[in-house]
Design a protein around this motif. Structure first.
Motif, PDB file in Angstrom:
ATOM      1  N   MET A 289      38.572 -41.371  -3.975  1.00  0.00           N
ATOM      2  CA  MET A 289      37.243 -42.905  -4.327  1.00  0.00           C
ATOM      3  C   MET A 289      36.935 -43.100  -3.767  1.00  0.00           C
ATOM      4  SD  MET A 289      36.609 -44.362  -7.818  1.00  0.00           S
ATOM      5  CE  MET A 289      38.037 -43.875  -8.336  1.00  0.00           C
TER       6      MET A 289
ATOM      7  N   GLU B  32      42.680 -41.426  -5.773  1.00  0.00           N
ATOM      8  CA  GLU B  32      43.916 -42.120  -5.283  1.00  0.00           C
ATOM      9  C   GLU B  32      44.017 -41.616  -3.810  1.00  0.00           C
ATOM     10  OE1 GLU B  32      47.214 -43.824  -7.054  1.00  0.00           O
ATOM     11  OE2 GLU B  32      45.533 -45.237  -9.256  1.00  0.00           O
TER      12      GLU B  32
ATOM     13  N   GLY C 156      40.509 -36.210  -9.989  1.00  0.00           N
ATOM     14  CA  GLY C 156      41.538 -36.785 -10.603  1.00  0.00           C
ATOM     15  C   GLY C 156      41.575 -38.674 -10.413  1.00  0.00           C
ATOM     16  N   ASN C 157      42.596 -38.658 -10.014  1.00  0.00           N
ATOM     17  CA  ASN C 157      41.997 -40.913  -9.969  1.00  0.00           C
ATOM     18  C   ASN C 157      41.543 -40.852  -8.544  1.00  0.00           C
ATOM     19  OD1 ASN C 157      44.623 -40.353  -7.962  1.00  0.00           O
ATOM     20  ND2 ASN C 157      45.783 -41.393  -9.556  1.00  0.00           N
TER      21      ASN C 157
ATOM     22  N   PRO D 191      35.256 -38.626 -13.820  1.00  0.00           N
ATOM     23  CA  PRO D 191      36.141 -38.185 -12.453  1.00  0.00           C
ATOM     24  C   PRO D 191      36.293 -36.364 -12.867  1.00  0.00           C
ATOM     25  CG  PRO D 191      36.593 -39.207 -14.259  1.00  0.00           C
ATOM     26  CD  PRO D 191      35.494 -39.556 -14.435  1.00  0.00           C
TER      27      PRO D 191
END
Ligand SMILES: NC(=O)c1ccc[n+]([C@@H]2O[C@H](COP(=O)([O-])OP(=O)(O)OC[C@H]3O[C@@H](n4cnc5c(N)ncnc54)[C@H](OP(=O)(O)O)[C@@H]3O)[C@@H](O)[C@H]2O)c1
Length: 303
Positions: free
Chosen positions: A234, A195, A192-193, A251
């Motif tokens: 990340m 985070e 995903g991102n 990603p």
């Protein structure tokens, strides 16, 4: 018959169990493994139930559990039942065997997961934080931890320590074994991102926490089995990519994992918690791998 100062390890044939049993043997302990498969220095779950603890059992550890991240297995009701019972029932059965034993071990060390803490991007969880029942894994952790409770009499003689483990990082299994090839091919990256927090621990530190729990007379209750410096998904991807000298830029969208693994199971990767091992540190445990960069360098064979 077990030798003097022997440790009984349920699930000792697995990824964490193998490293733990080797470390225990190198410290001079005798090790007996409870396994579904026969072999030298092994007993079956049925043997243990009928014959009780082997003589001179100093401590009992339970690491048994159907592998949740076995991606060849679909997330069906039957598989979930296996995931649950292989942890809760084995732990319950060891607790009752300790309750019935005339000679109590000094420690009963069990494992649980950080899935007991609700995923959150800001909140910091320590061992004192309240755990809820909000999904399959949190309910599993609650029942798993409760299964380790001993009767009052046993409890006077035998300490119960439950280690809430983060993702275990080691070369021989778990997440690193699955990620090694995609990262090696330059196809690695965050989920995903990226985070979301990824509570993690190096396998050597986790097995040393288990040994610390066995050997330290006043250690009792919950210990968070995570590294002292939390990182996000990340930060892990970058550290692992750097250690492998590969880019880690691609990603993996969360919806792909939700589709492949089932959303209920994928939550372990797509979401995360910031977990601090406050009590673990306060009991005097010293980490070898405190930050993700040094852990990743060690995992790919550097220093
Ligand atoms: N690896 C991680 O990242 C991680 C993170 C948090 C918590 N944990 C927990 O730590 C424990 C050890 O993890 P691990 O990675 O070493 O697991 P693992 O490699 O999958 O090994 C667990 C052992 O459990 C036994 N087992 C498997 N399915 C079983 C079943 N249906 N009934 C009874 N026993 C069964 C197996 O022993 P036999 O085949 O010899 O019977 C196996 O060797 C597990 O309970 C896991 O949930 C692991």
């Amino acid at each position: 018959m077990a030798s003097a100062s022997s440790i009984l390890v349920g699930g000792g044939t697995g990824f964490v169990g193998t490293t733990l049993c080797n470390a225990l043997r190198s410290k001079g302990y005798g090790v007996t493994i409870i396994s579904r498969m026969p072999g030298p220095h092994r007993v079956s779950w049925c043997d243990i139930q009928t014959k009780g603890l082997p003589k001179n059992t100093k401590a009992v550890v339970n690491l048994a559990g159907q592998n949740v991240m076995d991606f060849t297995r679909r997330w069906t009701a039957g598989f979930k039942q296996n995931v649950y019972s292989s942890r809760v029932n084995t732990t319950k059965s060891l607790a009752s065997i300790i309750d019935e034993a005339n000679e109590k071990p000094t420690a009963f060390v069990t494992i649980s997961g950080v899935g007991c803490y609700k995923p959150d991007k800001q909140k910091e969880y320590t061992e004192e934080s309240v755990c809820g029942e909000f999904d399959f894994f949190s309910k599993l952790c609650k029942d798993w931890e409760e299964a380790a409770h001993l009767s009052d009499l046993s409890n006077r003689y035998c300490r119960v320590v439950t280690i809430r483990s983060g993702v275990v990082l080691g070369r021989e299994g778990g997440m690193i074994k699955q990620l090694h090839l995609p990262f090696y091919l330059g196809l690695g990256g965050p989920v995903g991102n990226g985070e979301q927090y990824m509570p993690w621990i190096h396998i050597e530190d986790l097995t040393n926490i288990i040994i610390h729990a066995i050997e330290t007379p006043n250690v009792e209750g919950i210990l968070n089995g995570v590294a002292p410096k939390p990182c996000t998904n990340m930060e892990f991807s970058k550290a692992f990519g750097n250690a492998m000298r590969r880019p880690a830029l691609l990603p993996l969208p969360s919806f792909v994992l939700n589709m492949l693994l089932n959303k209920e199971r994928a939550v372990m990767i797509t979401e995360g918690q910031k977990v601090i091992p406050k009590r673990t540190i306060s009991t005097g445990f010293n980490y070898k791998y405190g930050d993700i960069q040094s852990a990743c360098r060690a995992l790919v064979g550097g220093n």
